[in-house]
Design a protein around this motif. Structure first.
Motif, PDB file in Angstrom:
ATOM      1  N   GLU A  35       0.847  -1.194   0.000  1.00  0.00           N
ATOM      2  CA  GLU A  35       0.000   0.000   0.000  1.00  0.00           C
ATOM      3  C   GLU A  35       0.881   1.242   0.000  1.00  0.00           C
ATOM      4  N   ASP A  37       0.031   5.471   0.040  1.00  0.00           N
ATOM      5  CA  ASP A  37      -0.962   6.535   0.044  1.00  0.00           C
ATOM      6  C   ASP A  37      -0.394   7.811  -0.568  1.00  0.00           C
ATOM      7  N   TRP A  43       3.457  11.274  -2.452  1.00  0.00           N
ATOM      8  CA  TRP A  43       3.362   9.848  -2.132  1.00  0.00           C
ATOM      9  C   TRP A  43       4.067   9.592  -0.801  1.00  0.00           C
ATOM     10  N   SER A  68     -10.728   5.181 -10.590  1.00  0.00           N
ATOM     11  CA  SER A  68     -10.126   3.883 -10.280  1.00  0.00           C
ATOM     12  C   SER A  68      -9.488   3.312 -11.536  1.00  0.00           C
ATOM     13  N   ASN A  96       0.434   4.798 -15.363  1.00  0.00           N
ATOM     14  CA  ASN A  96       0.552   6.258 -15.278  1.00  0.00           C
ATOM     15  C   ASN A  96      -0.185   6.962 -16.414  1.00  0.00           C
ATOM     16  N   ALA A  99      -3.601   6.927 -15.238  1.00  0.00           N
ATOM     17  CA  ALA A  99      -3.728   7.880 -14.133  1.00  0.00           C
ATOM     18  C   ALA A  99      -3.886   9.304 -14.653  1.00  0.00           C
ATOM     19  N   ILE A 104      -5.455  11.219 -11.698  1.00  0.00           N
ATOM     20  CA  ILE A 104      -4.904  10.528 -10.532  1.00  0.00           C
ATOM     21  C   ILE A 104      -3.393  10.784 -10.541  1.00  0.00           C
ATOM     22  N   ILE A 107       2.550   7.559 -10.300  1.00  0.00           N
ATOM     23  CA  ILE A 107       3.482   6.957  -9.344  1.00  0.00           C
ATOM     24  C   ILE A 107       4.884   6.941  -9.960  1.00  0.00           C
ATOM     25  N   MET A 141      -5.088   1.713  -8.394  1.00  0.00           N
ATOM     26  CA  MET A 141      -5.065   3.019  -7.740  1.00  0.00           C
ATOM     27  C   MET A 141      -6.480   3.572  -7.729  1.00  0.00           C
ATOM     28  N   TYR A 156      -5.264   9.569  -2.574  1.00  0.00           N
ATOM     29  CA  TYR A 156      -5.379   8.349  -3.385  1.00  0.00           C
ATOM     30  C   TYR A 156      -4.592   7.224  -2.718  1.00  0.00           C
ATOM     31  N   LYS A 157      -4.841   6.015  -3.181  1.00  0.00           N
ATOM     32  CA  LYS A 157      -4.108   4.872  -2.659  1.00  0.00           C
ATOM     33  C   LYS A 157      -3.713   3.967  -3.819  1.00  0.00           C
ATOM     34  N   LEU A 158      -2.456   3.537  -3.810  1.00  0.00           N
ATOM     35  CA  LEU A 158      -1.979   2.488  -4.711  1.00  0.00           C
ATOM     36  C   LEU A 158      -1.859   1.210  -3.896  1.00  0.00           C
TER      37      LEU A 158
END
Length: 351
Positions: A35, A37, A43, A68, A96, A99, A104, A107, A141, A156-158
């Motif tokens: 995880e 966040d 990040w 999502s 990405n 995203a 989003i 990362i 994500m 957001y969360k990966l």
């Protein structure tokens, strides 16, 4: 420089309860997950923790506005126990790209790869060694920021979860060429791996299943005269000895398996074409015997042969070939993925 990763190990593994000789696809989960966040504009420290539920506020924007996205990839072990991935940076870059389209945060590639490699190191015993099996990897994500206002979230969360899995499909499938519904439209998000794309596929696919088919062949949103994808996979059509696939666009996913097939086919001397494929051309080729193969291509199944298709209340069967392109290409790709042959492309990444 390696990312700092916090690791919280499970007290007792559940691996002894898993029958690795009978693995369903994507429904048995490994001990840990990753995880990361995103909050306050950055990040945070990646955490590897025991696989567990995720708690979210009811106002989290994922529930209301669908921010999502996800990816699908696999890890393998060879006969000597070496662990490897197949073109993982392609998955990170496509994540990405998705995203960006859904607003989003992207990362960093090093954070993604460091976290993924560490997760696989922690759960290395979960990578199957049985023929045809692999460790399926699902990075995703989503928006965790709260609020009912229709705007991008601020958090957001990966997550990366893994699932030891057997083969995705067994045998050939029968498909229906779609004449009404569309998977994606120009200017939309069809090129992204957005969760909503797949949710919208379920209804027309269910209608096809009720008619006796396994999947849908998607056609263009405007005229429904050009085939574009096979279910959740890219599609290939073999007419005589030419292998044809649709060009990528706003509507069509830039599949990693798809471009691997094109490269391997060309190097094997198979003629390939990337162009629009009309439904009429496919039907006519089926009628005159020139349609030799159709197959879907994607991470989960690698290659899924199509046994026949339906269109306008007519069914067309494809011939049974002794050495089809589908079998040749699937073997070449899976041999590279599992370190059985040389990798002239640099696609294999050892852990």
């Amino acid at each position: 420089m390696k990312s700092h990763i916090e690791i919280q190990l499970i007290e007792k593994s559940k691996i002894d309860s898993v029958d690795f000789n009978n693995l369903p696809f994507g429904s048995v989960f490994s001990d840990h997950m990753l995880e990361i966040d995103f909050k306050d504009g950055a990040w945070q420290t990646p955490i590897i923790k025991p696989y567990s539920p995720i708690t979210l506020d009811p106002s989290a924007k994922i529930f209301h506005y669908g921010q999502s996205i996800f990816e699908g990839m696999k890890a393998y072990k060879d006969a000597e126990g070496k662990m490897m991935l197949f073109r993982p940076l392609e998955n990170c870059r496509r994540l990405n790209k998705s995203a960006e389209r859904l607003v989003i945060p992207q990362i960093p590639e090093d954070v993604f790869m460091d976290g993924l490699k560490k997760l696989l190191e922690v759960d290395s015993d979960w990578i199957p060694t049985n023929e045809g099996s692999s460790l399926y990897i699902r990075p995703f994500m989503f928006a965790t920021g709260n609020g009912f206002h229709a705007s991008p979230a601020n958090a957001y969360k990966l997550v990366i979860c893994t699932a030891p899995s057997g083969a995705y499909f067994a045998g050939k499938v029968k498909v229906l060429i779609e004449e009404k519904y569309a998977r994606a439209a120009n200017g939309g998000v069809g090129f992204a791996k957005a969760g909503g794309n797949y949710a919208a596929q379920f209804y027309p696919t269910q209608l096809a299943i009720e008619k006796g088919y396994n999947q849908v062949i998607w056609t263009d949103d405007n005229s429904h005269q050009f085939i574009e994808e096979a279910g959740a996979m890219n599609i290939f059509v073999r007419i005589n000895d030419t292998l044809i696939t649709s060009p990528t666009s706003d509507r069509i996913l830039d599949g990693i398996t798809r471009k691997s097939i094109l490269q391997i086919a060309e190097d094997a001397g198979i003629k390939t074409e990337v162009r629009k494929i009309s439904v009429g051309e496919v039907v006519e080729a089926a009628k005159n015997g020139n349609l030799k193969e159709m197959f879907g291509a994607g991470t989960a199944a690698v290659i899924s042969p199509i046994a026949g298709f339906g269109y306008q209340e007519n069914d067309y069967d494809l011939p049974e070939l002794e050495n089809p392109f589908a079998s040749q290409l699937k073997k070449k790709i899976t041999d590279i993925q599992t370190n059985k042959v040389e990798d002239p492309y640099g696609w294999r990444v050892f852990l």
